[in-house]
Design an enzyme around this catalytic site. Sequence first.
Site, short mmCIF file in Angstrom:
data_model
loop_
_atom_site.label_atom_id
_atom_site.label_comp_id
_atom_site.label_asym_id
_atom_site.label_seq_id
_atom_site.Cartn_x
_atom_site.Cartn_y
_atom_site.Cartn_z
N GLU A 242 0.83 -1.20 0.00
CA GLU A 242 0.00 0.00 0.00
C GLU A 242 0.87 1.26 0.00
O GLU A 242 1.88 1.34 0.67
CB GLU A 242 -1.00 0.02 1.15
CG GLU A 242 -2.11 1.08 1.01
CD GLU A 242 -2.84 1.01 -0.35
OE1 GLU A 242 -2.30 1.52 -1.35
OE2 GLU A 242 -3.95 0.44 -0.40
N ASP A 321 -7.31 -0.27 -3.56
CA ASP A 321 -8.41 0.68 -3.68
C ASP A 321 -9.10 0.57 -5.04
O ASP A 321 -9.76 1.49 -5.50
CB ASP A 321 -7.91 2.10 -3.45
CG ASP A 321 -6.82 2.51 -4.45
OD1 ASP A 321 -6.43 1.68 -5.29
OD2 ASP A 321 -6.33 3.66 -4.36
#
Length: 522
Positions: A242, A321
Amino acid sequence: MSLRALRSCPPRVRRALLSALAAFATVAALVVGAGAPQAAAASSLPCDVYATAGTPCVAAHSMVRALYSSYSGSLYQVQRASDGATADIGLLAAGGYANAPAQDSFCSGTTCIITKIYDQSSKHNDLTVEGAGGAGAADVGAPADALPVTVGGHQVYGLEISAGMGYRDNSTSGVATNGAAEGMYMVTSGTHVNGSCCFDYGNAETNNKDTGNGHMDAINFGTECWFAPCYGSGPWVQADLENGLFQSNLGYSTNSSNTGTGAIPFVTALLKNNGQDHFALKWGNAQSGGLTTTYSGGEPTTSGYSPMHQEGAIVLGTGGDNSNGSIGSFFEGVMTSGIPTDAADNAVQSDIVSVGYGGATGSTGTLNPASEISLKATTSCCTTDYVRHQANAAVLSAITAGSSALDKNDATWIVRRGLAGSSCVSFESRNYPGDFLRHYNFKLLRQPMDGTATFRADATFCPETGKSGTGTSFASYNYPTRYLRHYNYNVYIASDGGSNAWDSATSWTDDVSWVVSSPWAP
């Protein structure tokens, strides 16, 4: 115990002792490392190997084969465009290969997309088409027939991801969370990649949003260099933890010899992470050889990664995401509880190689589906020239016994049922799985199949008796008065006379007539 003493035991005791000895031998093979994995892999599939090593699979997804020797369930689900009906595609036999003929039968006369990829582990972490996220709209299912490939001598289908496609499970069981240790691998392709975010497989957020550093732990594969410098042109196996694709604890590559996998058709990509202070990246050619470690060391030095904060969702084809601009190929992959030993990783790689990804189809020199061929020109100027791809375009090139292996592969095609009509044919690249010959602005190109009706029609050709009386001519499916033609050593769809230079009537009948020959690639 001597063999004589063993024989004197009661049958039930003898069976128990033999079973214990067999289990001990498997464990010993995994522990000793370098020389032993081949023996372990010969009788065990990846999740059997990892279970024996004490790091069982908590997710096992495959389009092409069983990942447990005892597995007999479904691999994936397809949905038919004509009526919305679905069908589960299973195995030809327990522990075996996908029943692709069942898919072909169910999808005959229409098209299908892949709507679910089943988890073969007892955790039932099945992947379905991904919904909208913080960085992307809801995804669509991948076309079920976009990536035909030979695995274990069987004609099966991989998963070919184009931008806007992806799969996910936000409610899993057994997957690592909050700094727990895990390992994972996937078999992908080094020829179907791009530099967009993010072709991932692994641990992700449960809400389809970026919730911060360390909330992902997934393999990333592509040509995007997030932290400079990266060496070579990739594609690279990286860790999507991430807010960054990491090649080391510093983000950028600290290994100048890691120039990427190159354009090899099948790649084993591997990541393992103890969730606290160490992660490692490896890759290998899924067709031959072992694994190479490109990084093994501390977690990223930026805050939030040590310890990790994984949330336990599973993502395939996008970022955490739902960043979904990437392309990629997926054949199989697993996630484990705990970090597998290097010996277990080696054993799994040995098993993957033994499968024979991309092996010969077993048929050559005809226009029957799955036959491997080369297309030879018949015009007097060019009788040693063949259609090959070069820099993504189709060209005419001299190919001889002395040509390089690359040139021979570039001039070899696999006949597939016509993507737009089963009475016609399409030509898949031998060394770029999932890429087909298609016309665009009349010129022939090698491009990945994206599932659209336009691509299907552009990549479909209908064979006829050669216009010159020799060989075979191929009419364009969607421009039936235009035929596959070589002109000035490029390849077009061309009419007999017209406004374009390649429509010249001079030698047209010879230029559109081809010999379907045995393939140059072995």
